[in-house]
Design an enzyme around this catalytic site. Sequence first.
Site, PDB file in Angstrom:
ATOM      1  N   PRO A 113       0.786  -1.242   0.000  1.00 27.68           N
ATOM      2  CA  PRO A 113       0.000   0.000   0.000  1.00 27.68           C
ATOM      3  C   PRO A 113       0.820   1.295   0.000  1.00 27.68           C
ATOM      4  O   PRO A 113       0.261   2.377  -0.100  1.00 27.68           O
ATOM      5  CB  PRO A 113      -0.793  -0.112   1.304  1.00 27.68           C
ATOM      6  CG  PRO A 113       0.097  -0.916   2.211  1.00 27.68           C
ATOM      7  CD  PRO A 113       0.837  -1.883   1.326  1.00 27.68           C
ATOM      8  N   GLY A 114       2.170   1.184   0.145  1.00 29.24           N
ATOM      9  CA  GLY A 114       2.943   2.408  -0.034  1.00 29.24           C
ATOM     10  C   GLY A 114       3.944   2.753   1.060  1.00 29.24           C
ATOM     11  O   GLY A 114       4.425   3.881   1.124  1.00 29.24           O
ATOM     12  N   LYS A 165      13.572 -12.320  -1.034  1.00 28.36           N
ATOM     13  CA  LYS A 165      12.829 -13.150  -0.070  1.00 28.36           C
ATOM     14  C   LYS A 165      13.565 -14.476   0.087  1.00 28.36           C
ATOM     15  O   LYS A 165      13.961 -15.097  -0.906  1.00 28.36           O
ATOM     16  CB  LYS A 165      11.405 -13.425  -0.580  1.00 28.36           C
ATOM     17  CG  LYS A 165      10.635 -12.181  -0.957  1.00 28.36           C
ATOM     18  CD  LYS A 165      10.170 -11.389   0.250  1.00 28.36           C
ATOM     19  CE  LYS A 165       9.683 -10.012  -0.175  1.00 28.36           C
ATOM     20  NZ  LYS A 165       9.503  -9.087   0.928  1.00 28.36           N
TER      21      LYS A 165
END
Length: 362
Positions: free
Chosen positions: A221-222, A305
Site C-alpha cells: 500500500p505504499g 525473499k
Amino acid sequence: MTCIVLYCRPGFEKECGAEIQEKAAWNEAFGYIEILKKQGIVLYHLYNAEDGEKLIEKLPLKRLIFARQWFLSLTDRIELPSTNRVEAIVEALGTEWQYVDLRMETADTNDGKALSKFCRKLAVPLRQALRKNKIMTEQGDNDGANLHALFLSGQEVILGYSLGHNSSPHHMGIPRLKFPNQAPSRSTLKLDEAFLYFIPKKQWESRLCSGLKAVDLGAAPGGWTYQLVRRGMMVSAVDNGPMAESLMDTGQVKHYMADGFKFVPSKLNVYWLVCDMIESPKRVAKLMVKWLLHGYCKEAMFNLKLPPKGRYQEVVQDMQLIKDAFSDAGVQYELYAKHLYYDREEVTVHARLLSPAPLAKT
Ligand SMILES: C[S@@+](CC[C@H](N)C(=O)[O-])C[C@H]1O[C@@H](n2cnc3c(N)ncnc32)[C@H](O)[C@@H]1O
C-alpha cells in the site's frame, strides 16, 4: 579460547555461522561454530587466537550479510560473584588496553530484554570503575576500541572488543527507528533502515534528495513509497494493489497498475529503483541487473525473499548471479546485502554501477 561473537536475528544463527566460517576461511582463519539457538548469538571459536585480530580488522562487517554486530572475545565465559560484580569485571580486563565506550549486551530475546534492565543498572558503577582505572578514556573517539560485555545471565559474562571503524555504531547493530504514523504499512521501516545503513549520511543531500525520480516495484500500500515521498522524490508506484490515498494526495505519486517485471520507465531519468515484490529472489535479482545495466535507474534497493530452507545458499547464489552479470558486462559496481533488523524472511540489497550503464540507449 578466543572467539568472535556475532549477533544476528534469532533463528538465523545457522546462516550467520555458515557465513563467518566461509568468509573467515577466505582469510585463512579457521575455527568452529557454537550456536546459541534462538538467541541470535553465534560464537566462532578460533583455532589460532591471533586470527581473531586479523579478522575483525580485515574482514569488513559490511561484507557479512547475517551478522548485525560482532566483537572479539578477551575472556572466556566469566562466572560473576553475586556481589562485587564490577570488581570482578575490572580485574578480568586488566589495565593494558583502553576503550572508548562500553556496550552492555544480552541476547535479543524476552529473557535478554529482562536481563538488559539489570545491565543498565550495572553499567553506571561499571563505567565509573572503568574510568577510575583508566580502562575507559574520557573522550569518545569513533576509531577507538569499544568494550563489549555480553551477559548470558546475571552471573555469566563474556568480555571483548570491537573496532570503531569496523563495527556497528548501534547497540547490538540495531537502529531504533520510529514508525511514522502517516506511513501506510510497517514495511516502511525496512526502507528507512536500508537508507540509513547503506547510504552514508554525508551523501544524503545528493543521493536521497528532493527532486529525484524513483520507481517502486510492488509498491502497495505504499510504505516504501512513503519514504521516497517524504524525501521529496517523485515516485512511479507499480502494483496491481491499491495505494494509500494519503500518498496519492501528495501529488508526488503516479500509480501504475502493472506487472513489475514488465514495467519499463519511459525516460532514462529515474535515480532510485526500489523493489519489495514477494517473488522468486533469482527473478528479482535478474530484474535488478537489467534495470542497472540498461541505465533505467542509477541505484537499486531491493529485497530478496528467503526460502524456508537453504537460506544462506540462496543469498550466495543470488549475489553471485548479480556479480557475474556485472563482471560479464565489464562494469564497476558497488553491491552489498544485509539482513537488516526490520527485515524478517528477506535480506536487503543495495546495488549501483560506478561506471556508465553499457546497455543504455540515449
Ligand atoms: C510486501 S508487499 C509490498 C509492501 C510495500 N513495499 C509497502 O511498504 O507497503 C509486496 C507487494 O508486491 C506486489 N507484487 C507482487 N508481485 C508483483 C508483480 N509481479 N508486479 C507488481 N507488483 C507485484 C504485491 O501486490 C504486494 O503489494
